[in-house]
Write an enzyme that holds these catalytic residues in place. Sequence first.
Site, PDB file in Angstrom:
ATOM      1  CD  GLU A 106      -1.773  -2.410   1.337  1.00  0.00           C
ATOM      2  OE1 GLU A 106      -2.612  -3.283   1.060  1.00  0.00           O
ATOM      3  OE2 GLU A 106      -0.643  -2.670   1.832  1.00  0.00           O
TER       4      GLU A 106
ATOM      5  CG  HIS B 115     -11.356  -7.907   6.135  1.00  0.00           C
ATOM      6  ND1 HIS B 115     -10.664  -8.684   7.040  1.00  0.00           N
ATOM      7  CD2 HIS B 115     -10.740  -8.095   4.943  1.00  0.00           C
ATOM      8  CE1 HIS B 115      -9.671  -9.318   6.417  1.00  0.00           C
ATOM      9  NE2 HIS B 115      -9.691  -8.971   5.139  1.00  0.00           N
TER      10      HIS B 115
END
Length: 658
Positions: free
Chosen positions: A397, A464
């Site tokens: 990322e 998540h």
Amino acid sequence: MIFDRKNLDDNALVAMYKKLLFPRVIEEKMLILLRQGRIGKWFSGIGQEAIAVGAAMAMQPDEYILPMHRNLGVFTTRNVPFNRLLGQWQGKASGFTKGRDRSFHFGTQEHKIIGMISHLGPQMALADGIALADKLSGNKKATLVFTGEGGTSEGDFHEALNIAAVWNLPIIFLIENNGYALSTPTNEQYGAKNLIDKAIGYGMEGRQIDGNNVLEVYHTISEIAKEIRQNPRPVLLECLTFRMRGHEEASGTKYVPQELLNEWQDKDPITCFENFLIAEKALKPEWITYLRSQFLKQIEPIIESVLNEPDLQPDIDTELADVYKPSSRPAFKLSERSKVVRYIDAISDGLRLAMRKYPNLIIMGQDVADYGGVFKLTEGFVQEFGKDRVRNTPLCESGIVGTAMGLSINGYKAVVEMQFADFVSSGFTQIVNNLAKTHYRWGQNVDLVIRMPTGAGTAGGPFHSQSNEAWFTKTPGLKVVYPAFPADAKGLLMSAIADPNPVMYFEHKYLYRNLTGEVPEDEIFIEIGKARVVRKGTQATIVTYGYAVHWALEYLNNHPELSVEIIDLRSLQPWDSATVITSVKKTGRALVLHEDTLTCGFGAEVAAVIAEHCFKELTAPVMRCASLDTPVPMDKGLENQFLGKSRLDETMERLLSY
């Protein structure tokens, strides 16, 4: 030290010597001024000039260089005016950052130099984006990025090299191995014998050279750059050198053994090159004193002039105005055609229209190409736009956010998909310290959008399901949007992509396939920073956004006897406080509702503004309803208890009965 002049004649050698000597003369003068108390902190590159000068001379003038804070020779070789450099170091208006940053923490598009931030590692991924832009444009350019041996310990180093290797990007990753990261020696930084040994792990070439030999630096980088312009690929180059002074002058060098200092003093890049030039009869010994005196005559009047420049006069309006690049929505005609689509399809349609509108727009993320992303939002995009523009990325990322920033620096736009909003923490430094601050620091906008599939309701558990928008709403320089309806999702995404600033675009995963709405078929641009009154009322105001808007609507559908106004903020940075204040002054009661956890959630800011500006009109305390201050649990029962929706009825009852 063995010098090989190759095809350079005497004039070229002397010209190189002058470029080598000039930053040394400046530095020696800066050290005098520092001892006199006339300047502040100084990061010395004495002993390392051969790398900066040789590298800058080897690159073409329109190729990007990303130096560090010991690379004065890059700036002087690129002919950055000395008065502007000194103005920068002193925080004067004549500098590059208007007194907002120091040292070499700036960039200049005019000279194709992009400076580092103090975190050191992140700049390497910027080089990836810059080189990718050149490769996509067919420019046949190389990019050169510096790091230190200490920086090779950072994850950003691994991510940047891996991306460059996978995508065959024309980059020279130059390591200045100068022996110490501040006071930490190399044997405490890494276990490899040589740093170029790391190259094989990335599938790239690695070369090690004498960084104090200016001719070796120049010829090596010239050769590598020429090759990778025609055959794009990254190369790892380790330049062996030594830092003769402290990390910065206050640090000193007491931790360095004297015999090591003596050894490297004998390898001084300027003295050794002088001796070579004299032996070659290209330089007369008396010229050395003459050139030094000429350089001093050149810089001393500038020093006095810049040091006597007035201090900056702080101005709040100026400071606030420079955080973002000014922007406006593109002109458009609202389509007369519309259709009912799912929330996810509205986002996908907006992204597809933006890809058609902006040929320089690149989509990047894990599995976004042939697979279409884990939520299938970009399914079919490769077939229309190709893999150059819809790019699967390695799992990194930080590196990909930095690459997107580099793309922007070199004329592209980017949309980065975080596979889940939770994973953005791995790219946090790039976002909050690099993207967010660059326009304020030196006027370079960062034109990218980070898509953030967010939120609970899908039993995704602690990694998540987070609503982490508050991580970014407090960071000046970022814009944050969070649509609750399909039309807003499309319109805000298209506006975010059109905006020249970094935008965090939150899209709720639960709403993807569980919410439909009427959406214009053509372009639609919804103003960032403008709230929407979803339902009018007189008894109270619910201020909310995202999935929580639907909690509020469901609550009022279950209580038709109530007259409650619902405001969907849609944008959280900037946010529409005026609409909220107007509503609360009318109703006299306010509930701030969001999915994020209660403590320090964005609702706390909204509640504070209401309390400050509507105090006289309030007939009840401002109340908040949000999720529990725990990580998001996976079990459905626990998740339902966690979400603020489970406490909405009781909170509204308390507010209305107060």
